[in-house]
Design an enzyme around this catalytic site. Structure first.
Site, mmCIF file in Angstrom:
data_model
loop_
_atom_site.group_PDB
_atom_site.id
_atom_site.type_symbol
_atom_site.label_atom_id
_atom_site.label_comp_id
_atom_site.label_asym_id
_atom_site.label_seq_id
_atom_site.Cartn_x
_atom_site.Cartn_y
_atom_site.Cartn_z
ATOM 1 N N GLU A 137 -7.115 3.336 -5.915
ATOM 2 C CA GLU A 137 -8.241 3.848 -4.997
ATOM 3 C C GLU A 137 -8.521 4.984 -5.188
ATOM 4 O O GLU A 137 -7.789 5.947 -4.514
ATOM 5 C CB GLU A 137 -8.193 3.029 -3.728
ATOM 6 C CG GLU A 137 -8.213 1.476 -3.644
ATOM 7 C CD GLU A 137 -8.250 0.932 -2.204
ATOM 8 O OE1 GLU A 137 -8.114 1.844 -1.334
ATOM 9 O OE2 GLU A 137 -8.432 -0.104 -1.887
ATOM 10 N N CYS B 255 -6.378 15.236 0.657
ATOM 11 C CA CYS B 255 -7.335 14.918 -0.132
ATOM 12 C C CYS B 255 -8.170 16.319 -0.456
ATOM 13 O O CYS B 255 -8.183 17.378 0.247
ATOM 14 C CB CYS B 255 -8.219 13.949 0.827
ATOM 15 S SG CYS B 255 -9.866 13.330 -0.115
ATOM 16 N N CYS C 86 -14.827 13.838 4.005
ATOM 17 C CA CYS C 86 -15.845 13.373 4.321
ATOM 18 C C CYS C 86 -16.145 12.818 5.673
ATOM 19 O O CYS C 86 -14.888 12.318 6.359
ATOM 20 C CB CYS C 86 -16.019 11.770 3.519
ATOM 21 S SG CYS C 86 -15.563 12.098 1.704
ATOM 22 N N HIS D 216 -10.167 -5.852 6.662
ATOM 23 C CA HIS D 216 -8.965 -5.687 7.526
ATOM 24 C C HIS D 216 -9.127 -5.170 8.931
ATOM 25 O O HIS D 216 -8.508 -5.341 10.055
ATOM 26 C CB HIS D 216 -7.925 -4.513 6.713
ATOM 27 C CG HIS D 216 -8.913 -3.193 6.586
ATOM 28 N ND1 HIS D 216 -9.824 -3.339 5.710
ATOM 29 C CD2 HIS D 216 -8.570 -2.168 6.969
ATOM 30 C CE1 HIS D 216 -10.356 -2.275 5.378
ATOM 31 N NE2 HIS D 216 -9.517 -1.421 6.145
ATOM 32 N N CYS E 234 -14.890 9.520 6.924
ATOM 33 C CA CYS E 234 -13.426 9.097 6.496
ATOM 34 C C CYS E 234 -12.540 8.646 7.935
ATOM 35 O O CYS E 234 -12.694 9.601 8.800
ATOM 36 C CB CYS E 234 -12.903 10.109 5.952
ATOM 37 S SG CYS E 234 -11.125 9.609 5.435
ATOM 38 N N ASP E 235 -12.143 7.422 7.658
ATOM 39 C CA ASP E 235 -11.249 6.804 8.870
ATOM 40 C C ASP E 235 -9.724 6.782 8.604
ATOM 41 O O ASP E 235 -8.988 6.411 9.570
ATOM 42 C CB ASP E 235 -11.816 5.652 9.492
ATOM 43 C CG ASP E 235 -11.617 4.479 8.195
ATOM 44 O OD1 ASP E 235 -11.442 4.829 7.136
ATOM 45 O OD2 ASP E 235 -11.963 3.302 8.355
ATOM 46 N N THR E 236 -9.290 7.727 7.735
ATOM 47 C CA THR E 236 -7.990 7.629 7.165
ATOM 48 C C THR E 236 -7.218 8.741 7.677
ATOM 49 O O THR E 236 -7.901 9.858 7.270
ATOM 50 C CB THR E 236 -7.936 7.453 5.652
ATOM 51 O OG1 THR E 236 -8.574 6.235 5.365
ATOM 52 C CG2 THR E 236 -6.530 7.227 5.172
ATOM 53 N N PHE F 259 0.886 -1.097 0.060
ATOM 54 C CA PHE F 259 -0.113 0.084 -0.031
ATOM 55 C C PHE F 259 0.859 1.405 0.038
ATOM 56 O O PHE F 259 1.631 1.248 0.845
ATOM 57 C CB PHE F 259 -0.884 0.037 1.312
ATOM 58 C CG PHE F 259 -1.914 -0.980 1.255
ATOM 59 C CD1 PHE F 259 -3.408 -0.764 0.857
ATOM 60 C CD2 PHE F 259 -1.662 -2.221 1.363
ATOM 61 C CE1 PHE F 259 -4.342 -1.582 0.669
ATOM 62 C CE2 PHE F 259 -2.701 -3.349 1.597
ATOM 63 C CZ PHE F 259 -4.117 -2.964 1.264
#
Length: 188
Positions: free
Chosen positions: A93, A30, A34, A182, A37-39, A24
């Site tokens: 992605e 970004c 959002c 995951h 969003c958990d990133t 990855f």
């Protein structure tokens, strides 16, 4: 120079390639904000294409998933060519709001809100289901595979809307379920 949030090796947790070992490459930044969003992708280190290739080549898989943030803000044809020359299968992605370089092997598009999708080629449409009109989203793009993913959020009594998502898919069988495996497996 690329703003790289992290590079790691794990199993793909979502969508068509669930369970596939992959490297990855998470870019920072970004263009959308959002709420679900958990990133956490704001932090980064600057890396050259050569430094990226050196780091990802240390892993045994030649499947790379370029994600973010939003990778289309940084990904360019030079890096794509370098990765292909090194034998990598490139999956991106993206939220679809910007065009991607040519020659991406697999495009996973996960549109957000009412933002226009500007991609010509989508292999996999993956929509985080919030009860919105997903048929309108699907009809606006031409994809080969269609996935709905439950939204994990404290707003839902059970922590996600999985039951609602499953019910929708059972009534609309052209969609497939994508779970964040995951998270279920407690891996990165």
């Amino acid at each position: 120079m690329y703003r790289v949030n992290e590079i790691f090796y794990s199993l793909q947790g979502e969508g068509y390639f669930t369970g596939t070992p992959a490297v990855f490459l998470r870019f920072s930044g970004c263009n959308l904000k959002c709420g679900f969003c958990d990133t956490r992708h704001e932090e980064y280190s600057e890396m050259t294409a050569g430094e990226i290739l050196e780091k990802i080549s240390a892993y045994p898989s030649r499947h790379i998933i370029i994600t973010g943030g939003e990778p289309s803000l940084q990904l360019d044809s030079m890096l794509v060519s370098l990765l292909h020359d090194a034998g990598f299968f490139i999956q991106v992605e993206t939220n679809g709001t910007h065009r991607l370089p040519e020659d991406i092997d697999w495009v996973t598009c996960s549109p957000k809100g009412s933002n226009e999708v500007k991609l010509r080629h989508i292999d996999e449409l993956k929509v985080v289901y919030l009860g919105q009109d997903v048929e309108a989203i699907a009809s606006a793009v031409n994809a080969f595979h269609y996935f709905l993913q439950p939204c994990s959020s404290p707003e839902y009594p059970d922590g996600s809307n999985t039951a609602e998502t499953i019910a929708y898919i059972l009534s609309h069988p052209h969609w497939r379920l994508s779970l964040q495996t995951h998270k279920l497996l407690d891996i990165q």
